[in-house]
Design a protein around this motif. Sequence first.
Motif, PDB file in Angstrom:
ATOM      1  N   ILE A 111       4.556  12.989   8.635  1.00 56.71           N
ATOM      2  CA  ILE A 111       4.098  13.603   9.884  1.00 56.71           C
ATOM      3  C   ILE A 111       2.592  13.471  10.071  1.00 56.71           C
ATOM      4  CG2 ILE A 111       3.918  15.769  11.169  1.00 56.71           C
ATOM      5  CD1 ILE A 111       6.572  16.607   9.938  1.00 56.71           C
ATOM      6  N   GLY A 112       1.808  13.809   9.029  1.00 57.30           N
ATOM      7  CA  GLY A 112       0.358  13.756   9.171  1.00 57.30           C
ATOM      8  C   GLY A 112      -0.155  12.356   9.442  1.00 57.30           C
ATOM      9  N   TYR A 113       0.341  11.382   8.712  1.00 55.33           N
ATOM     10  CA  TYR A 113      -0.119  10.006   8.898  1.00 55.33           C
ATOM     11  C   TYR A 113       0.440   9.393  10.176  1.00 55.33           C
ATOM     12  CZ  TYR A 113      -2.681   9.541   4.555  1.00 55.33           C
ATOM     13  OH  TYR A 113      -3.629   9.670   3.569  1.00 55.33           O
ATOM     14  N   GLN A 114       1.678   9.721  10.506  1.00 62.70           N
ATOM     15  CA  GLN A 114       2.210   9.239  11.785  1.00 62.70           C
ATOM     16  C   GLN A 114       1.396   9.810  12.944  1.00 62.70           C
ATOM     17  OE1 GLN A 114       5.560   7.915  13.046  1.00 62.70           O
ATOM     18  NE2 GLN A 114       6.232   7.052  11.095  1.00 62.70           N
ATOM     19  N   THR A 115       1.064  11.095  12.848  1.00 67.02           N
ATOM     20  CA  THR A 115       0.245  11.715  13.889  1.00 67.02           C
ATOM     21  C   THR A 115      -1.088  11.005  14.029  1.00 67.02           C
ATOM     22  OG1 THR A 115       1.279  13.887  13.596  1.00 67.02           O
ATOM     23  CG2 THR A 115      -0.929  13.849  14.558  1.00 67.02           C
ATOM     24  N   ALA A 116      -1.761  10.772  12.910  1.00 65.84           N
ATOM     25  CA  ALA A 116      -3.059  10.108  12.962  1.00 65.84           C
ATOM     26  C   ALA A 116      -2.928   8.678  13.461  1.00 65.84           C
ATOM     27  CB  ALA A 116      -3.704  10.133  11.582  1.00 65.84           C
ATOM     28  N   HIS A 166       8.325   1.487  13.606  1.00 67.74           N
ATOM     29  CA  HIS A 166       7.252   0.484  13.464  1.00 67.74           C
ATOM     30  C   HIS A 166       6.055   1.088  12.749  1.00 67.74           C
ATOM     31  CE1 HIS A 166       4.253  -2.561  14.387  1.00 67.74           C
ATOM     32  NE2 HIS A 166       3.516  -1.622  14.951  1.00 67.74           N
ATOM     33  N   CYS A 167       5.681   2.295  13.126  1.00 62.77           N
ATOM     34  CA  CYS A 167       4.565   2.981  12.475  1.00 62.77           C
ATOM     35  C   CYS A 167       4.856   3.179  10.994  1.00 62.77           C
ATOM     36  CB  CYS A 167       4.302   4.322  13.160  1.00 62.77           C
ATOM     37  SG  CYS A 167       3.040   5.328  12.353  1.00 62.77           S
ATOM     38  N   HIS A 168       6.080   3.574  10.656  1.00 61.71           N
ATOM     39  CA  HIS A 168       6.436   3.778   9.252  1.00 61.71           C
ATOM     40  C   HIS A 168       6.300   2.477   8.457  1.00 61.71           C
ATOM     41  CE1 HIS A 168       8.316   5.405   5.709  1.00 61.71           C
ATOM     42  NE2 HIS A 168       9.244   4.470   5.730  1.00 61.71           N
ATOM     43  N   ALA A 169       6.699   1.371   9.061  1.00 60.67           N
ATOM     44  CA  ALA A 169       6.562   0.078   8.384  1.00 60.67           C
ATOM     45  C   ALA A 169       5.091  -0.245   8.135  1.00 60.67           C
ATOM     46  CB  ALA A 169       7.221  -1.019   9.213  1.00 60.67           C
ATOM     47  N   GLU A 170       4.239   0.046   9.105  1.00 60.32           N
ATOM     48  CA  GLU A 170       2.806  -0.201   8.940  1.00 60.32           C
ATOM     49  C   GLU A 170       2.215   0.695   7.848  1.00 60.32           C
ATOM     50  OE1 GLU A 170       0.459  -2.401  10.638  1.00 60.32           O
ATOM     51  OE2 GLU A 170       2.442  -3.338  10.694  1.00 60.32           O
ATOM     52  N   LEU A 171       2.587   1.967   7.852  1.00 59.68           N
ATOM     53  CA  LEU A 171       2.073   2.891   6.847  1.00 59.68           C
ATOM     54  C   LEU A 171       2.569   2.521   5.450  1.00 59.68           C
ATOM     55  CD1 LEU A 171       2.480   6.275   8.764  1.00 59.68           C
ATOM     56  CD2 LEU A 171       0.360   5.021   8.347  1.00 59.68           C
ATOM     57  N   THR A 172       3.820   2.095   5.353  1.00 59.46           N
ATOM     58  CA  THR A 172       4.366   1.672   4.068  1.00 59.46           C
ATOM     59  C   THR A 172       3.601   0.469   3.534  1.00 59.46           C
ATOM     60  OG1 THR A 172       6.569   2.518   4.629  1.00 59.46           O
ATOM     61  CG2 THR A 172       6.449   0.856   2.892  1.00 59.46           C
ATOM     62  N   ARG A 173       3.272  -0.462   4.426  1.00 61.48           N
ATOM     63  CA  ARG A 173       2.496  -1.640   4.017  1.00 61.48           C
ATOM     64  C   ARG A 173       1.100  -1.238   3.547  1.00 61.48           C
ATOM     65  NH1 ARG A 173      -1.384  -4.453   6.361  1.00 61.48           N
ATOM     66  NH2 ARG A 173      -1.136  -3.359   8.349  1.00 61.48           N
ATOM     67  N   LEU A 174       0.442  -0.349   4.268  1.00 56.92           N
ATOM     68  CA  LEU A 174      -0.894   0.100   3.881  1.00 56.92           C
ATOM     69  C   LEU A 174      -0.862   0.840   2.544  1.00 56.92           C
ATOM     70  CD1 LEU A 174      -2.216   1.343   7.352  1.00 56.92           C
ATOM     71  CD2 LEU A 174      -2.989  -0.674   6.092  1.00 56.92           C
ATOM     72  N   ALA A 175       0.198   1.612   2.310  1.00 60.58           N
ATOM     73  CA  ALA A 175       0.328   2.317   1.034  1.00 60.58           C
ATOM     74  C   ALA A 175       0.556   1.329  -0.105  1.00 60.58           C
ATOM     75  CB  ALA A 175       1.469   3.323   1.102  1.00 60.58           C
ATOM     76  N   ALA A 176       1.392   0.315   0.138  1.00 58.75           N
ATOM     77  CA  ALA A 176       1.661  -0.685  -0.892  1.00 58.75           C
ATOM     78  C   ALA A 176       0.405  -1.474  -1.233  1.00 58.75           C
ATOM     79  CB  ALA A 176       2.762  -1.628  -0.417  1.00 58.75           C
ATOM     80  N   ASP A 177      -0.445  -1.683  -0.243  1.00 62.93           N
ATOM     81  CA  ASP A 177      -1.700  -2.407  -0.463  1.00 62.93           C
ATOM     82  C   ASP A 177      -2.791  -1.520  -1.055  1.00 62.93           C
ATOM     83  OD1 ASP A 177      -0.500  -4.664   0.565  1.00 62.93           O
ATOM     84  OD2 ASP A 177      -1.395  -4.478   2.564  1.00 62.93           O
ATOM     85  N   GLY A 178      -2.518  -0.229  -1.179  1.00 63.09           N
ATOM     86  CA  GLY A 178      -3.506   0.691  -1.724  1.00 63.09           C
ATOM     87  C   GLY A 178      -4.592   1.080  -0.744  1.00 63.09           C
ATOM     88  N   VAL A 179      -4.398   0.783   0.541  1.00 62.43           N
ATOM     89  CA  VAL A 179      -5.403   1.076   1.555  1.00 62.43           C
ATOM     90  C   VAL A 179      -5.400   2.559   1.912  1.00 62.43           C
ATOM     91  CG1 VAL A 179      -6.156   0.579   3.923  1.00 62.43           C
ATOM     92  CG2 VAL A 179      -5.278  -1.267   2.466  1.00 62.43           C
ATOM     93  N   VAL A 180      -4.228   3.156   1.950  1.00 63.53           N
ATOM     94  CA  VAL A 180      -4.126   4.591   2.204  1.00 63.53           C
ATOM     95  C   VAL A 180      -3.345   5.244   1.078  1.00 63.53           C
ATOM     96  CG1 VAL A 180      -4.210   4.286   4.713  1.00 63.53           C
ATOM     97  CG2 VAL A 180      -1.993   4.481   3.581  1.00 63.53           C
ATOM     98  N   ARG A 181      -3.731   6.440   0.728  1.00 68.49           N
ATOM     99  CA  ARG A 181      -3.016   7.227  -0.271  1.00 68.49           C
ATOM    100  C   ARG A 181      -3.223   8.699   0.090  1.00 68.49           C
ATOM    101  NH1 ARG A 181      -0.309   6.729  -4.837  1.00 68.49           N
ATOM    102  NH2 ARG A 181      -0.565   4.477  -4.719  1.00 68.49           N
ATOM    103  N   PRO A 182      -2.149   9.378   0.455  1.00 67.88           N
ATOM    104  CA  PRO A 182      -2.286  10.784   0.849  1.00 67.88           C
ATOM    105  C   PRO A 182      -2.967  11.624  -0.224  1.00 67.88           C
ATOM    106  CG  PRO A 182      -0.124   9.963   1.445  1.00 67.88           C
ATOM    107  CD  PRO A 182      -0.771   8.890   0.626  1.00 67.88           C
ATOM    108  N   LEU A 183      -3.831  12.516   0.249  1.00 68.88           N
ATOM    109  CA  LEU A 183      -4.547  13.415  -0.641  1.00 68.88           C
ATOM    110  C   LEU A 183      -3.675  14.637  -0.912  1.00 68.88           C
ATOM    111  CD1 LEU A 183      -7.080  14.417  -2.131  1.00 68.88           C
ATOM    112  CD2 LEU A 183      -7.920  15.283   0.072  1.00 68.88           C
ATOM    113  N   VAL A 184      -3.048  14.668  -2.069  1.00 63.27           N
ATOM    114  CA  VAL A 184      -2.248  15.814  -2.504  1.00 63.27           C
ATOM    115  C   VAL A 184      -3.117  16.629  -3.448  1.00 63.27           C
ATOM    116  CG1 VAL A 184      -0.173  16.581  -3.692  1.00 63.27           C
ATOM    117  CG2 VAL A 184      -0.089  14.549  -2.224  1.00 63.27           C
ATOM    118  N   SER A 185      -3.563  17.785  -2.984  1.00 57.56           N
ATOM    119  CA  SER A 185      -4.527  18.576  -3.744  1.00 57.56           C
ATOM    120  C   SER A 185      -3.874  19.545  -4.713  1.00 57.56           C
ATOM    121  CB  SER A 185      -5.446  19.353  -2.799  1.00 57.56           C
ATOM    122  OG  SER A 185      -4.691  20.203  -1.951  1.00 57.56           O
TER     123      SER A 185
END
Length: 324
Positions: free
Chosen positions: A115-120, A270-289
């Motif tokens: 939700i957070g990343y899709q929103t952004a 489509h957004c989920h596919a893009e986010l999955t690709r960015l996560a696999a590439d290490g470009v984005v990683r959610p901040l779990v505190s």
Amino acid sequence: MHAWRVHSHGEPGEAMRLEEAPRPVPGPGQLLLRVRAANVNFPDALLCRGQYQVRPPLPFTPGVEICGETEDGRRVIAAAALPHGGFAEYAVAEEADVLPAPEALDDAAAAALHIGYQTAWFALHRRARLQSGETLLVHAAAGGTGSAAVQLGRAAGARVIGVVGGPDKARTAKELGCDLVIDRRADDIAATVKEATGGRGADVVYDPVGGDAYAASAKCVAFEGRIVVVGFAGGAIPTPALNHALVKNYSIVGLHWGLYRQADPGAVRHCHAELTRLAADGVVRPLVSGRVALADAADAVQRVADGATVGRLVVVPPGAPAAS
């Protein structure tokens, strides 16, 4: 099963009760999910208060964002179908909303990519049309959805200015990749943004806060800039002066991610596919505190409601797999 339920609206710490409840029965087109991780979002607090745009019947279980496991063993992420939310051992989701969990992320991070990343992503790319080289101003830059906007802005080639409250959150925002961090408690937001941009201002503003944050944004938005209204975590809904938008040539656009699930579900996939690709590439990683036990979920939601957290807190039910 154990589940947190809200029988009457109020502050999360008072309204949420941990109870023994029957396992939910999915309706037509729905799936039963064993909860592996449920992230805490500000809408969970609004649901408890009865202030969210969706008001499920009482009693209900909050927890809008989950990583779960289907009855046939698939690891997935989903927005829970209320009243059977994720702060429980089992939840329900619409089958059409269920997406494969990214293999590059553990359960907590995978749930937070939803939700957070899709929103952004929708705010920056569909509503604001952010371009490489533009300046992006992100309010609540150390928070759940703000941290997502910082990472996605960087991935898009923008210069990112983050606004936070306090030195601890300022350090977090800097570590996330902000080029400049503004402490709203100590700095003048508008003046600092103008100085940093040579007087031009921010091309895109990501605002999940409202109130004073929006007022500051209107003072420092650039010519043909775009202010994306994402939410009102600050508690005050602004009343924008449309004559100001007219004379300064900027746009005010809204973003309600949930509406895309109804009106354009293909865009969500489509957004989920893009986010999955960015996560696999290490470009984005959610901040779990932080990860908390199911028994501590109400306290976690209250902390998010009070603005006392950075990134995401995740609730881990008993028996869920350990973090990788």
